[in-house]
Design a protein around this motif. Structure first.
Motif, PDB file in Angstrom:
ATOM      1  N   SER A  10     -35.871   4.074  -7.710  1.00 47.97           N
ATOM      2  CA  SER A  10     -35.717   3.516  -6.374  1.00 47.97           C
ATOM      3  C   SER A  10     -36.949   3.739  -5.519  1.00 47.97           C
ATOM      4  O   SER A  10     -37.121   3.097  -4.506  1.00 47.97           O
ATOM      5  CB  SER A  10     -34.476   4.104  -5.699  1.00 47.97           C
ATOM      6  OG  SER A  10     -34.597   5.501  -5.659  1.00 47.97           O
ATOM      7  N   LYS A  57     -35.163  -2.764  -8.860  1.00 46.34           N
ATOM      8  CA  LYS A  57     -35.250  -1.551  -8.057  1.00 46.34           C
ATOM      9  C   LYS A  57     -34.859  -0.339  -8.890  1.00 46.34           C
ATOM     10  O   LYS A  57     -35.540   0.670  -8.892  1.00 46.34           O
ATOM     11  CB  LYS A  57     -34.337  -1.671  -6.836  1.00 46.34           C
ATOM     12  CG  LYS A  57     -34.364  -0.477  -5.924  1.00 46.34           C
ATOM     13  CD  LYS A  57     -33.497  -0.704  -4.705  1.00 46.34           C
ATOM     14  CE  LYS A  57     -33.537   0.505  -3.790  1.00 46.34           C
ATOM     15  NZ  LYS A  57     -32.658   0.308  -2.630  1.00 46.34           N
ATOM     16  N   ASP A 114     -34.528  -5.701  -6.602  1.00 44.13           N
ATOM     17  CA  ASP A 114     -35.308  -5.327  -5.426  1.00 44.13           C
ATOM     18  C   ASP A 114     -34.870  -6.198  -4.255  1.00 44.13           C
ATOM     19  O   ASP A 114     -34.885  -7.425  -4.346  1.00 44.13           O
ATOM     20  CB  ASP A 114     -36.797  -5.518  -5.724  1.00 44.13           C
ATOM     21  CG  ASP A 114     -37.687  -4.982  -4.617  1.00 44.13           C
ATOM     22  OD1 ASP A 114     -37.200  -4.771  -3.490  1.00 44.13           O
ATOM     23  OD2 ASP A 114     -38.876  -4.773  -4.886  1.00 44.13           O
TER      24      ASP A 114
END
Length: 187
Positions: A10, A57, A114
């Motif tokens: 992340s 992500k 993302d």
């Protein structure tokens, strides 16, 4: 819990909204070196797929999904991911992929996209996440794509694999997740 795939977290830094947003990845640099790109490889049924690393992500293990009433069949539901509501899309349902073997939902993985490309919290449910790989443009065959700007297939990656001193080629379908989400009206 985040997956243990190198390069995905992340806190990953992102350059652009995808390495080759305008499909110019086949061009070479002035120094003669061929341009490369990174993808996250995953399985849907028996099929091998990939999406751009910079569209991802993080990868998380399956968590209980809350179903949403009156939602399209490809919307699996929502999850609470560290206090943020994240919509989960069943990619097998959207791409009409039937699996030869039944994978239980608890064995699946969720690739959280993302939010710079999705503008909301969206994850895609896949059967398994395999690895992060780097490929050169010469390893991509674009003849299998429609050539259409709205196509969600960027190309077919020809991945060389070695098994007991024998080399073979595995085909990996490289998806343009942004176009796929646009077709579903998710971005």
């Amino acid at each position: 819990m985040a997956g243990n795939i190198p390069g995905i977290s992340s806190s990953m830094s992102h350059g652009t909204s995808g390495l080759f947003a305008n499909k110019s990845y086949g061009k070479s640099h002035d120094d003669g070196a061929e341009e490369s790109f990174q993808v996250v490889e995953f399985l849907l049924g028996q099929e091998h797929f990939a999406i751009d690393l910079f569209d991802v992500k993080e990868v998380v293990e399956y968590t209980r999904i809350t179903k949403l009433p009156n939602s399209p069949s490809y919307i699996k539901g929502i999850i609470d991911l560290r206090g943020e509501i994240t919509t989960i899309i069943d990619l097998k349902q959207q791409l009409a992929i039937t699996s030869g073997t039944a994978t239980s939902e608890e064995e699946t993985r969720i690739i959280v996209l993302d939010d710079r490309i999705t503008h909301s919290k969206i994850g895609i449910m896949v059967d398994d996440v395999l690895t992060v790989s780097t490929f050169n443009a010469s390893q991509v065959d674009e003849t299998a794509t429609t050539g259409d700007e709205s196509s969600h297939i960027l190309g077919i990656i020809k991945k060389k694999i070695k098994d007991k001193d024998k080399e073979s080629t595995e085909l990996v379908i490289w998806l343009d997740v942004k176009t796929l989400l646009q077709d579903m009206n998710q971005i």
